[in-house]
Design a protein around this motif. Sequence first.
Motif, PDB file in Angstrom:
ATOM      1  N   VAL A  10      -2.708 -32.674 -19.803  1.00  0.00           N
ATOM      2  CA  VAL A  10      -4.153 -32.676 -20.007  1.00  0.00           C
ATOM      3  C   VAL A  10      -4.497 -32.779 -21.481  1.00  0.00           C
ATOM      4  O   VAL A  10      -5.254 -33.646 -21.896  1.00  0.00           O
ATOM      5  CB  VAL A  10      -4.773 -31.392 -19.421  1.00  0.00           C
ATOM      6  N   CYS A  11      -3.936 -31.855 -22.292  1.00  0.00           N
ATOM      7  CA  CYS A  11      -4.301 -31.759 -23.693  1.00  0.00           C
ATOM      8  C   CYS A  11      -3.382 -32.595 -24.576  1.00  0.00           C
ATOM      9  O   CYS A  11      -2.668 -32.066 -25.421  1.00  0.00           O
ATOM     10  CB  CYS A  11      -4.289 -30.296 -24.141  1.00  0.00           C
ATOM     11  N   THR A  12      -3.311 -33.897 -24.339  1.00  0.00           N
ATOM     12  CA  THR A  12      -2.533 -34.791 -25.169  1.00  0.00           C
ATOM     13  C   THR A  12      -3.347 -35.175 -26.393  1.00  0.00           C
ATOM     14  O   THR A  12      -4.574 -35.093 -26.385  1.00  0.00           O
ATOM     15  CB  THR A  12      -2.158 -36.055 -24.378  1.00  0.00           C
ATOM     16  N   PRO A  13      -2.688 -35.620 -27.487  1.00  0.00           N
ATOM     17  CA  PRO A  13      -3.416 -35.964 -28.716  1.00  0.00           C
ATOM     18  C   PRO A  13      -4.499 -37.001 -28.513  1.00  0.00           C
ATOM     19  O   PRO A  13      -5.509 -36.999 -29.206  1.00  0.00           O
ATOM     20  CB  PRO A  13      -2.293 -36.475 -29.627  1.00  0.00           C
ATOM     21  N   ASP A  14      -4.287 -37.934 -27.554  1.00  0.00           N
ATOM     22  CA  ASP A  14      -5.279 -38.984 -27.363  1.00  0.00           C
ATOM     23  C   ASP A  14      -6.200 -38.697 -26.180  1.00  0.00           C
ATOM     24  O   ASP A  14      -7.029 -39.528 -25.839  1.00  0.00           O
ATOM     25  CB  ASP A  14      -4.584 -40.335 -27.152  1.00  0.00           C
ATOM     26  N   ARG A  15      -6.051 -37.544 -25.556  1.00  0.00           N
ATOM     27  CA  ARG A  15      -6.908 -37.255 -24.401  1.00  0.00           C
ATOM     28  C   ARG A  15      -7.147 -35.763 -24.266  1.00  0.00           C
ATOM     29  O   ARG A  15      -6.564 -35.091 -23.414  1.00  0.00           O
ATOM     30  CB  ARG A  15      -6.289 -37.812 -23.119  1.00  0.00           C
ATOM     31  N   LEU A  16      -7.990 -35.220 -25.139  1.00  0.00           N
ATOM     32  CA  LEU A  16      -8.405 -33.839 -25.000  1.00  0.00           C
ATOM     33  C   LEU A  16      -9.538 -33.765 -23.984  1.00  0.00           C
ATOM     34  O   LEU A  16     -10.378 -34.668 -23.914  1.00  0.00           O
ATOM     35  CB  LEU A  16      -8.892 -33.287 -26.338  1.00  0.00           C
ATOM     36  N   PRO A  17      -9.600 -32.714 -23.186  1.00  0.00           N
ATOM     37  CA  PRO A  17     -10.745 -32.548 -22.282  1.00  0.00           C
ATOM     38  C   PRO A  17     -12.006 -32.330 -23.095  1.00  0.00           C
ATOM     39  O   PRO A  17     -11.955 -31.848 -24.230  1.00  0.00           O
ATOM     40  CB  PRO A  17     -10.382 -31.314 -21.467  1.00  0.00           C
ATOM     41  N   ARG A  18     -13.139 -32.670 -22.550  1.00  0.00           N
ATOM     42  CA  ARG A  18     -14.402 -32.517 -23.277  1.00  0.00           C
ATOM     43  C   ARG A  18     -14.843 -31.062 -23.346  1.00  0.00           C
ATOM     44  O   ARG A  18     -15.581 -30.678 -24.248  1.00  0.00           O
ATOM     45  CB  ARG A  18     -15.507 -33.358 -22.632  1.00  0.00           C
ATOM     46  N   VAL A  19     -14.418 -30.245 -22.383  1.00  0.00           N
ATOM     47  CA  VAL A  19     -14.892 -28.861 -22.297  1.00  0.00           C
ATOM     48  C   VAL A  19     -13.729 -27.888 -22.218  1.00  0.00           C
ATOM     49  O   VAL A  19     -12.765 -28.119 -21.468  1.00  0.00           O
ATOM     50  CB  VAL A  19     -15.797 -28.669 -21.058  1.00  0.00           C
ATOM     51  N   THR A  20     -13.817 -26.820 -22.998  1.00  0.00           N
ATOM     52  CA  THR A  20     -12.919 -25.677 -22.829  1.00  0.00           C
ATOM     53  C   THR A  20     -13.724 -24.531 -22.248  1.00  0.00           C
ATOM     54  O   THR A  20     -14.776 -24.165 -22.791  1.00  0.00           O
ATOM     55  CB  THR A  20     -12.312 -25.229 -24.176  1.00  0.00           C
ATOM     56  N   ILE A  21     -13.252 -23.965 -21.153  1.00  0.00           N
ATOM     57  CA  ILE A  21     -13.893 -22.811 -20.537  1.00  0.00           C
ATOM     58  C   ILE A  21     -13.033 -21.592 -20.855  1.00  0.00           C
ATOM     59  O   ILE A  21     -11.898 -21.480 -20.389  1.00  0.00           O
ATOM     60  CB  ILE A  21     -14.032 -22.974 -19.017  1.00  0.00           C
ATOM     61  N   GLY A  22     -13.546 -20.704 -21.681  1.00  0.00           N
ATOM     62  CA  GLY A  22     -12.809 -19.519 -22.080  1.00  0.00           C
ATOM     63  C   GLY A  22     -13.202 -18.308 -21.245  1.00  0.00           C
ATOM     64  O   GLY A  22     -14.389 -17.980 -21.158  1.00  0.00           O
ATOM     65  N   ILE A  23     -12.234 -17.661 -20.645  1.00  0.00           N
ATOM     66  CA  ILE A  23     -12.496 -16.470 -19.826  1.00  0.00           C
ATOM     67  C   ILE A  23     -11.899 -15.251 -20.519  1.00  0.00           C
ATOM     68  O   ILE A  23     -10.675 -15.082 -20.552  1.00  0.00           O
ATOM     69  CB  ILE A  23     -11.904 -16.609 -18.415  1.00  0.00           C
ATOM     70  N   PRO A  24     -12.740 -14.388 -21.108  1.00  0.00           N
ATOM     71  CA  PRO A  24     -12.248 -13.134 -21.687  1.00  0.00           C
ATOM     72  C   PRO A  24     -12.113 -12.096 -20.575  1.00  0.00           C
ATOM     73  O   PRO A  24     -13.086 -11.464 -20.177  1.00  0.00           O
ATOM     74  CB  PRO A  24     -13.348 -12.759 -22.683  1.00  0.00           C
ATOM     75  N   ALA A  25     -10.915 -11.929 -20.071  1.00  0.00           N
ATOM     76  CA  ALA A  25     -10.709 -11.148 -18.853  1.00  0.00           C
ATOM     77  C   ALA A  25     -10.252  -9.733 -19.157  1.00  0.00           C
ATOM     78  O   ALA A  25      -9.348  -9.515 -19.960  1.00  0.00           O
ATOM     79  CB  ALA A  25      -9.682 -11.844 -17.959  1.00  0.00           C
ATOM     80  N   TYR A  26     -10.892  -8.771 -18.468  1.00  0.00           N
ATOM     81  CA  TYR A  26     -10.498  -7.368 -18.589  1.00  0.00           C
ATOM     82  C   TYR A  26     -11.023  -6.602 -17.381  1.00  0.00           C
ATOM     83  O   TYR A  26     -12.225  -6.622 -17.093  1.00  0.00           O
ATOM     84  CB  TYR A  26     -11.034  -6.751 -19.879  1.00  0.00           C
TER      85      TYR A  26
END
Length: 321
Positions: A10-26
């Motif tokens: 997914v996270c290759t140099p020429d193809r990063l996803p447009r969105v990062t979803i960060g889950i701060p889990a606790y």
Amino acid sequence: MTSSCDHSSVCTPDRLPRVTIGIPAYLNEKTIACALDSILAQTSSDFVVEISDDASPDSISDICRSYAMRDSRIRYTRQPANLKYENFSWLLVNARSEYFMWLAGDDYIDPTFIERCIAELDSHPDAVLVTSRVAFYHDGAFVKLSTGTYALTGSWSENVSHYLSAPGDNSRMYGLMRTQPCQLCFLAESFYAWDWAFSLATLRYGKHLEIPEVLVHRDMTPTHIYVDLVEHDARHWIERLVPLAGMTRWMWRHGSLPRDIRVYAALFDLNIDKHAEYFSARSPYYGRFVTSVHELLRRHLFWRFRCRSRSNKNHQDAATE
């Protein structure tokens, strides 16, 4: 720290996803599956999920590792020690995508949320953040609509004074944002109402938009928790006496306050309001006295500088219906 999957697909140099979803889990073992299922049901698949387990003592690690093994877009990291607010920072700072959002481990989003938010930011280059209306629940039952997602589309001064006049529950922080400018806004220190300071800082880089439909669903935090946080987050006695002292100082030092009398008046008003709220819970007699003085100030002084948006008033009306 441990990572549970390889994202090279997914996270290759020429193809990063447009969105990062960060889950701060606790302590989210009962709700994290719902949050992740809502992400995987999105109509847009152009995202990567980063879960940061804040050294949670429950069984959340097993659940998250299971999801990471099933879907290569999900990456799981367990922090060696509890980071508290810095867990949010860790997720944002490590994002490399164009857009970023947080999703709490006890919240969930409707299937079109990411797609519609991307479309709004793509078509409004002067905006730094977009969110939808937000609904709050307790034990699965609807409680109220959020009062903290209204649009801020005026000048920088107008937007800051509007926000300070009614920050509400700050649900806008769980919207979709432009990653790079928002990375410049995150705090290197912890204090009470750090999330308000973050949202305010982002206004220097653009407007806040709102999709007028409920697409985000949040778990309701009891009010007394926020009062307890004043004592928990205070670094010295001044921050107990004036709960927003740390936030105010940080904003002043980092240039997040436009030079506008409306901004200063709204910030002073908000500081008194949180002072009265804290002492109403801890020392009711004094709290009632401060509240009465505050009402007098609002009636005879602060109204002269008030700059509250019509959209926010409508949000407050809707939330009380």
